[in-house]
Design an enzyme around this catalytic site. Structure first.
Site, PDB file in Angstrom:
ATOM      1  N   CYS A  87     -67.571 -37.151 -55.913  1.00 13.23           N
ATOM      2  CA  CYS A  87     -67.261 -38.582 -55.885  1.00 13.23           C
ATOM      3  C   CYS A  87     -66.171 -38.788 -54.845  1.00 13.23           C
ATOM      4  O   CYS A  87     -66.096 -38.034 -53.871  1.00 13.23           O
ATOM      5  CB  CYS A  87     -66.842 -39.085 -57.265  1.00 13.23           C
ATOM      6  SG  CYS A  87     -65.335 -38.313 -57.910  1.00 13.23           S
ATOM      7  N   CYS A 102     -57.713 -46.406 -56.285  1.00 15.59           N
ATOM      8  CA  CYS A 102     -58.030 -47.619 -55.524  1.00 15.59           C
ATOM      9  C   CYS A 102     -59.317 -47.445 -54.734  1.00 15.59           C
ATOM     10  O   CYS A 102     -60.091 -48.390 -54.567  1.00 15.59           O
ATOM     11  CB  CYS A 102     -56.870 -47.955 -54.580  1.00 15.59           C
ATOM     12  SG  CYS A 102     -55.429 -48.639 -55.423  1.00 15.59           S
TER      13      CYS A 102
END
Length: 378
Positions: free
Chosen positions: A338, A202
């Site tokens: 990331c 998410c």
């Protein structure tokens, strides 16, 4: 459909406060006082007190489910509050189990909440699940979903599942040992897990908070149907929500005749291709990165993510641009990061195929923050 809950408590023994609070439920055809007695006697385990768990917990508590267990090992973060509506700003930094339990207590004093503040794994799932009638899965990773499904299947307990990503959601019911030969489980929907680098979290893909509310509320409805025995559960049916078009699509699910039943719990991280805690030569921990100093650091997230928080001294090269021209980064050694490690792992695989000494930051910037290594918030 028969109820999965045996209400041994005589309806006459329901407390007066419960009768008044549940008056609108009792008035429903097919439920009445016997149905509310089953709700009061029910024991439901909710895995995850996040975006899906929040509406599930809220509506099950409001309905008067007698005992609710909450499994979660995380703490409340500011970024959670966009969708995890059972928590408040004052709860930031608190364990999610404690925050959720406090919200339930403020809503009603007729529900017993059991906090399981732990990471669910193969060593504890069966023991925890054994104490509940229904298992509800609001988690966001495949390893836990397969674990929860398999543990529920081994114990023949209904498993209510939902998922959300961006503007879409899914919900269904799986039940190994369901009556009338209708046994199904999550492996009938996903026989094999996707590769880790093909799955966006998410935090990486984004999610519209209200979609969590829609799917979570449907999950709670499925639980109450299973408890009371009214209606037809989503067993063998998967509902898909496209919130952008405001449409629902349903497809039927059948058991594959050659699929073997679940017989034991396994190593679900290994099954789903999740890197082990020890890492590998293609990974580096936050602590190791901090000790290196002066290393070339590449952030493959999107610009808006970089603007929210990043590691000082990095270079922003979104994954799509890197994959389009990996040679543009040169051949010097580098560390790639990331949000959680999935995108950076994909980038590292491409770079190493070109002979670049590249490693991925295990756990991404989330692990960097968790290790209390200073980041540079923008």
């Amino acid at each position: 459909m028969d109820s999965v809950v045996d209400a041994t408590e005589p309806p006459a023994n329901l407390p007066a406060g419960v009768l008044e609070r549940a008056a609108r439920t009792i008035a429903l055809p097919g439920i009445g006082i016997p149905g509310q007695a089953r709700i009061t006697a029910a024991r439901v385990l909710v895995i995850g007190a996040g975006g899906l768990g929040s509406p599930v917990l809220s509506y099950l508590a409001a309905a008067g489910v007698g005992t609710i267990g909450i499994v979660d090992f995380d703490t409340v973060d500011l970024s959670n509050l966009q969708r995890q509506v059972i928590h408040r700003s004052a709860d930031i930094g608190e364990p999610k189990t404690a925050s959720a339990a406090r919200s339930i207590a403020a809503l009603t004093d007729s529900v017993t909440v059991i906090q399981h503040r732990l990471r669910l794994d193969a060593s504890n799932a069966l023991e925890i699940f054994a104490d509940y009638d229904i298992v509800v899965d609001g988690t966001d990773n495949f390893a836990t979903r397969y674990l929860a499904n398999d543990a529920a299947a081994l114990l023949s307990k209904p498993y209510v599942w939902g998922s959300v990503l961006r503007f879409d959601g899914q919900v269904s019911v799986f039940w190994e040992g369901a009556p009338n030969g209708r046994s199904l489980d999550y492996r009938d929907l996903h026989p094999v897990p996707p590769q880790p680098d093909q799955v966006l979290s998410c935090s990486e893909a984004g999610v519209l908070g209200s979609v969590c509310g829609v799917i979570g509320t449907m999950m709670a409805t499925e639980v109450l149907k299973l408890i009371t025995g009214v209606g037809a559960p989503l067993l063998g049916r998967v509902q898909n929500l496209d919130a952008l078009s405001g449409s629902w699509r349903e497809f039927e699910l059948r058991r594959s005749p050659d699929r073997m039943p679940v017989t034991q719990l396994i190593d679900y991280d290994e099954f789903c291709g999740v890197p082990s805690a020890g890492g590998s030569e293609t990974e580096i921990s936050a602590e190791q990165l901090a000790a290196l100093g002066g290393v070339r650091l590449i952030d493959v997230r999107e610009p808006y993510e970089h603007d929210l928080a990043h590691i000082d001294g990095d270079e922003l090269v979104p994954l799509a641009r890197l994959l389009d021209n990996p040679g543009a980064l040169g051949t010097a050694p580098m560390v790639v990061y990331c949000a959680s490690g999935a995108r950076s792992a994909r980038a590292v695989a491409v770079l190493r195929a070109r002979g670049v000494d590249a490693r991925s930051l295990r756990g991404g910037i989330a692990a960097w923050h968790a290790a209390a290594v200073p980041a540079d918030p923008s």
